[in-house]
Each structure stands twice: as C-alpha cells, then as structure tokens.
Design a protein around this motif. Structure first.
Motif, mmCIF file in Angstrom:
data_model
loop_
_atom_site.group_PDB
_atom_site.id
_atom_site.type_symbol
_atom_site.label_atom_id
_atom_site.label_comp_id
_atom_site.label_asym_id
_atom_site.label_seq_id
_atom_site.Cartn_x
_atom_site.Cartn_y
_atom_site.Cartn_z
ATOM 1 N N ASP A 158 0.814 -0.974 -0.685
ATOM 2 C CA ASP A 158 -0.199 -0.144 -0.205
ATOM 3 C C ASP A 158 0.655 1.080 0.267
ATOM 4 O O ASP A 158 0.569 2.043 -0.695
ATOM 5 C CB ASP A 158 -1.102 -0.009 1.146
ATOM 6 C CG ASP A 158 -2.304 -0.736 0.905
ATOM 7 O OD1 ASP A 158 -2.496 -1.531 0.246
ATOM 8 O OD2 ASP A 158 -2.796 -1.373 2.191
ATOM 9 N N LEU A 159 1.856 1.112 0.700
ATOM 10 C CA LEU A 159 2.434 2.813 0.979
ATOM 11 C C LEU A 159 3.557 2.944 -0.031
ATOM 12 O O LEU A 159 3.747 3.872 -0.519
ATOM 13 C CB LEU A 159 3.927 2.269 2.050
ATOM 14 C CG LEU A 159 4.838 3.233 2.443
ATOM 15 C CD1 LEU A 159 3.539 4.145 3.491
ATOM 16 C CD2 LEU A 159 5.379 3.048 3.250
ATOM 17 N N VAL A 160 3.847 1.844 -0.779
ATOM 18 C CA VAL A 160 4.583 2.399 -2.119
ATOM 19 C C VAL A 160 3.695 2.388 -3.465
ATOM 20 O O VAL A 160 4.100 2.301 -4.777
ATOM 21 C CB VAL A 160 5.641 0.854 -2.623
ATOM 22 C CG1 VAL A 160 6.699 1.168 -1.767
ATOM 23 C CG2 VAL A 160 4.940 -0.076 -3.235
ATOM 24 N N GLN A 161 2.342 1.869 -3.235
ATOM 25 C CA GLN A 161 1.180 2.446 -4.093
ATOM 26 C C GLN A 161 1.175 1.225 -5.461
ATOM 27 O O GLN A 161 0.265 2.016 -6.310
ATOM 28 C CB GLN A 161 0.833 3.479 -4.467
ATOM 29 C CG GLN A 161 0.746 4.556 -3.706
ATOM 30 C CD GLN A 161 0.700 6.137 -4.106
ATOM 31 O OE1 GLN A 161 1.951 6.307 -4.682
ATOM 32 N NE2 GLN A 161 -0.388 7.151 -3.791
ATOM 33 N N ALA A 162 1.406 0.264 -5.090
ATOM 34 C CA ALA A 162 1.789 -1.203 -5.600
ATOM 35 C C ALA A 162 0.308 -1.699 -6.115
ATOM 36 O O ALA A 162 -0.593 -1.712 -4.927
ATOM 37 C CB ALA A 162 2.611 -2.180 -5.812
ATOM 38 N N ALA A 163 -0.539 -2.372 -6.737
ATOM 39 C CA ALA A 163 -1.826 -3.496 -6.767
ATOM 40 C C ALA A 163 -1.293 -4.608 -5.274
ATOM 41 O O ALA A 163 -2.345 -5.428 -5.090
ATOM 42 C CB ALA A 163 -2.077 -3.701 -7.895
ATOM 43 N N THR A 164 0.090 -4.717 -5.741
ATOM 44 C CA THR A 164 -0.392 -6.283 -5.406
ATOM 45 C C THR A 164 1.360 -7.244 -5.442
ATOM 46 O O THR A 164 2.393 -6.378 -5.163
ATOM 47 C CB THR A 164 -0.684 -8.088 -7.033
ATOM 48 O OG1 THR A 164 0.423 -7.626 -7.869
ATOM 49 C CG2 THR A 164 -1.879 -7.589 -6.829
ATOM 50 N N LEU A 165 1.831 -8.120 -4.336
ATOM 51 C CA LEU A 165 3.011 -8.626 -4.294
ATOM 52 C C LEU A 165 3.691 -8.884 -5.371
ATOM 53 O O LEU A 165 5.036 -8.327 -5.752
ATOM 54 C CB LEU A 165 3.287 -9.653 -3.273
ATOM 55 C CG LEU A 165 4.097 -10.677 -3.408
ATOM 56 C CD1 LEU A 165 5.092 -9.475 -2.106
ATOM 57 C CD2 LEU A 165 4.164 -11.999 -1.969
ATOM 58 N N GLU A 166 3.230 -9.648 -6.377
ATOM 59 C CA GLU A 166 3.736 -9.248 -7.730
ATOM 60 C C GLU A 166 4.746 -8.523 -8.557
ATOM 61 O O GLU A 166 5.707 -8.982 -9.152
ATOM 62 C CB GLU A 166 2.913 -10.491 -9.013
ATOM 63 C CG GLU A 166 2.380 -11.919 -8.011
ATOM 64 C CD GLU A 166 1.300 -11.832 -7.023
ATOM 65 O OE1 GLU A 166 0.054 -10.969 -6.967
ATOM 66 O OE2 GLU A 166 1.753 -12.701 -6.012
ATOM 67 N N GLN A 167 3.685 -7.714 -8.379
ATOM 68 C CA GLN A 167 4.301 -6.349 -8.864
ATOM 69 C C GLN A 167 5.505 -5.439 -8.377
ATOM 70 O O GLN A 167 6.528 -4.807 -8.361
ATOM 71 C CB GLN A 167 3.126 -5.040 -8.681
ATOM 72 C CG GLN A 167 2.369 -5.374 -9.170
ATOM 73 C CD GLN A 167 1.450 -3.937 -9.574
ATOM 74 O OE1 GLN A 167 1.094 -3.657 -8.389
ATOM 75 N NE2 GLN A 167 0.898 -3.594 -10.444
ATOM 76 N N VAL A 168 5.616 -5.944 -6.532
ATOM 77 C CA VAL A 168 7.284 -5.950 -5.815
ATOM 78 C C VAL A 168 7.931 -7.159 -6.137
ATOM 79 O O VAL A 168 9.497 -6.235 -6.112
ATOM 80 C CB VAL A 168 6.777 -5.498 -4.616
ATOM 81 C CG1 VAL A 168 6.058 -3.554 -4.882
ATOM 82 C CG2 VAL A 168 6.265 -6.395 -3.837
ATOM 83 N N ARG A 169 7.574 -8.003 -5.997
ATOM 84 C CA ARG A 169 8.354 -9.232 -5.996
ATOM 85 C C ARG A 169 9.438 -9.365 -6.652
ATOM 86 O O ARG A 169 9.180 -9.412 -7.716
ATOM 87 C CB ARG A 169 7.902 -10.155 -5.754
ATOM 88 C CG ARG A 169 8.658 -11.657 -5.703
ATOM 89 C CD ARG A 169 8.386 -12.954 -5.447
ATOM 90 N NE ARG A 169 6.898 -13.147 -4.334
ATOM 91 C CZ ARG A 169 5.921 -13.890 -4.026
ATOM 92 N NH1 ARG A 169 5.309 -13.994 -5.134
ATOM 93 N NH2 ARG A 169 5.459 -13.759 -3.101
ATOM 94 N N GLY A 170 10.923 -9.823 -6.643
ATOM 95 C CA GLY A 170 12.329 -9.454 -8.120
ATOM 96 C C GLY A 170 12.424 -8.128 -8.241
ATOM 97 O O GLY A 170 13.553 -7.633 -8.688
ATOM 98 N N GLU A 171 11.792 -7.023 -7.944
ATOM 99 C CA GLU A 171 11.921 -5.717 -7.992
ATOM 100 C C GLU A 171 13.475 -5.894 -6.948
ATOM 101 O O GLU A 171 13.358 -6.044 -6.132
ATOM 102 C CB GLU A 171 10.815 -4.628 -8.009
ATOM 103 C CG GLU A 171 10.105 -5.172 -8.929
ATOM 104 C CD GLU A 171 10.895 -4.571 -9.993
ATOM 105 O OE1 GLU A 171 11.369 -3.740 -10.515
ATOM 106 O OE2 GLU A 171 9.740 -5.324 -11.260
ATOM 107 N N ALA A 172 14.582 -4.691 -7.627
ATOM 108 C CA ALA A 172 15.054 -3.459 -6.641
ATOM 109 C C ALA A 172 14.437 -2.680 -5.625
ATOM 110 O O ALA A 172 14.020 -2.504 -6.063
ATOM 111 C CB ALA A 172 16.107 -2.880 -7.621
#
Length: 81
Positions: free
Chosen positions: A25-39
C-alpha cells in the motif's frame, strides 16, 4: 503479514523477496507480484546512495538500526522512513 507497519524482505542483491500488505500500500502497488523481484531502491532511499549503504551495513554487521531515508511511491509521493 498482519502488522500495520510496512515490512519488506530483500535479498543481499537488493531484490525484494517478500513484502506485507502495508508495504504494498505504501508504495502504491496493487499486488505483491508487482514488487517481488524488483530492486528495493526503486522505492527506498536516494537512488544509488542509501540502499547501497544499507546493504553494506547488513553484510558487515548483520543488522541495521535507526537508518533514516525516504520512500518513493510508484505515483511520485515520498515519505520519510
């Protein structure tokens, strides 16, 4: 998972392994999949500075406390963390 505080787990290379809903929520992503694996420096710290210092301190000491930086969301908002 249920803590109201944002929590993220990153590998030694700075790639996100896991994050709780508060971080997403804080990074304003919709799902974990959008952040997993990202730097992690995509959202945390000044580019090329803070995350490198943070990771080096974890490598050297195994723990970091009282490290102040900023968080940038996907939509340009920033917040002190």
């Amino acid at each position: 998972e249920k803590t109201p505080d944002a929590f993220v787990v990153a590998a030694y290379d700075g790639r996100i392994v896991a994050a709780n809903p508060a971080f997403i929520d804080l990074v304003q992503a919709a799902t974990l999949e959008q952040v997993r694996g990202e730097a992690i420096d995509r959202w945390i710290g000044r580019p090329g500075v803070d995350v490198e210092i943070l990771i080096e301190n974890v490598r050297s000491h195994g723990i970091v406390r009282n490290f102040s930086t900023i968080l940038r969301s996907d939509f340009g908002a920033s917040e002190d963390i």
